[in-house]
Design a protein around this motif. Structure first.
Motif, PDB file in Angstrom:
ATOM      1  N   UNK A   1      12.002  41.989 -14.050  1.00 47.26           N
ATOM      2  CA  UNK A   1      13.071  42.405 -12.817  1.00 47.26           C
ATOM      3  C   UNK A   1      14.039  41.165 -12.925  1.00 47.26           C
ATOM      4  N   UNK A   2      13.615  39.762 -13.133  1.00 48.47           N
ATOM      5  CA  UNK A   2      14.430  38.851 -12.913  1.00 48.47           C
ATOM      6  C   UNK A   2      15.515  38.809 -13.914  1.00 48.47           C
ATOM      7  N   UNK A   3      14.936  38.882 -15.126  1.00 52.58           N
ATOM      8  CA  UNK A   3      15.644  39.285 -16.578  1.00 52.58           C
ATOM      9  C   UNK A   3      16.745  40.218 -16.128  1.00 52.58           C
ATOM     10  N   UNK A   4      16.477  41.327 -15.678  1.00 50.61           N
ATOM     11  CA  UNK A   4      17.159  42.515 -15.327  1.00 50.61           C
ATOM     12  C   UNK A   4      18.447  42.020 -14.662  1.00 50.61           C
ATOM     13  N   UNK A   5      18.240  41.374 -13.693  1.00 51.61           N
ATOM     14  CA  UNK A   5      19.179  40.964 -12.425  1.00 51.61           C
ATOM     15  C   UNK A   5      19.909  39.917 -13.236  1.00 51.61           C
ATOM     16  N   UNK A   6      19.538  38.949 -14.079  1.00 49.62           N
ATOM     17  CA  UNK A   6      20.232  37.931 -14.876  1.00 49.62           C
ATOM     18  C   UNK A   6      21.344  38.627 -15.834  1.00 49.62           C
ATOM     19  N   UNK A   7      20.811  39.575 -16.493  1.00 48.62           N
ATOM     20  CA  UNK A   7      21.570  40.241 -17.273  1.00 48.62           C
ATOM     21  C   UNK A   7      22.814  40.919 -16.596  1.00 48.62           C
ATOM     22  N   UNK A   8      22.510  41.485 -15.552  1.00 48.09           N
ATOM     23  CA  UNK A   8      23.796  42.128 -14.714  1.00 48.09           C
ATOM     24  C   UNK A   8      24.517  41.044 -14.309  1.00 48.09           C
ATOM     25  N   UNK A   9      24.124  39.665 -13.874  1.00 48.92           N
ATOM     26  CA  UNK A   9      25.117  38.906 -13.608  1.00 48.92           C
ATOM     27  C   UNK A   9      25.770  38.290 -14.583  1.00 48.92           C
ATOM     28  N   UNK A  10      25.132  38.034 -15.793  1.00 51.15           N
ATOM     29  CA  UNK A  10      25.843  37.647 -17.065  1.00 51.15           C
ATOM     30  C   UNK A  10      27.027  38.402 -17.420  1.00 51.15           C
TER      31      UNK A  10
END
Length: 214
Positions: A193-202
């Motif tokens: 979940x954190x990685x998905x959020x991070x990808x969106x942020x990137x």
């Protein structure tokens, strides 16, 4: 051609996890309890392996080795949406196979990791790590992607509290090895979940920066 691309992505992801998990096992055995030394050895092996794998398989499948990267490439039109599910499946299967291979080489059983990786700090670390990785992937010059991605991941091993998984497939694969690089299965969903959020942020940061002038 499609089968070759999928096999390439499977093999690249499998070898990445073999590198990460295998070097973690070797580092832990040789470091005599010194976690800093073990992490340094694990980092160096991962940086070298990641660079080689991107160079070797990049022209075949893109060498994403990462469902977050593949999803972003599909959004950008650089990967067919029809191929995206297959890419994710072979990445997950490859990650598991890579962890199992590493365990087998070191005479370890196939078992779930008991290594806890949880907490707001580690989840924030994964957001930062994945956002940075996607930013590098999206903005690095094509001829320097391998070196820049490998260098970023090597640095993020040390400046993030989570040691920079930055990859849902890596989180999935690492739970099959109860070793230095492992992660307990119960902690994997929060990491993803954190990685998905991070990808969106990137991706968002990349858009705010505008057209790549490099």
């Amino acid at each position: 051609m499609i089968r070759q691309r999928l096999f390439s992505e499977f093999l690249a992801t499998s070898l990445l996890l073999t590198t990460v998990v295998g070097s973690g096992i070797m580092a832990e055995r040789l470091a005599d309890g010194n976690e800093a030394v073990a992490l340094m050895a694990n980092t160096l092996a991962t940086v070298g392996g990641l660079y080689i794998l991107i160079e070797l398989f990049g022209s075949l499948s893109g060498a994403h080795m990462n469902p977050a990267v593949s999803t972003v490439m599909a959004i950008r039109g650089e990967l067919s949406w029809a191929l995206l599910p297959a890419y994710i499946v072979v990445q997950l299967v490859g990650a598991a196979c890579g962890a199992w291979l590493a365990n087998a080489m070191f005479d370890l059983p196939i078992e779930f990791s008991a290594k806890a990786r949880a907490g707001q700090g580690q989840w924030l670390g994964e957001i930062v790590a994945t956002a940075g990785l996607l930013l590098v992937v999206l903005r690095a010059p094509p001829s320097r992607v391998a070196a820049m991605v490998a260098a970023y991941i090597g640095a993020a091993y040390w400046f993030t509290s989570s040691t920079s998984f930055a990859n849902p497939a890596a989180a999935f694969g690492r739970m099959f090895s109860d070793s230095f690089a492992g992660i307990a299965p119960c902690d994997v969903p929060a990491f993803i979940a954190a990685q998905a959020l991070g990808a969106t942020l990137g991706v968002t940061i990349n858009k705010l920066l505008g057209a790549n002038q490099i």
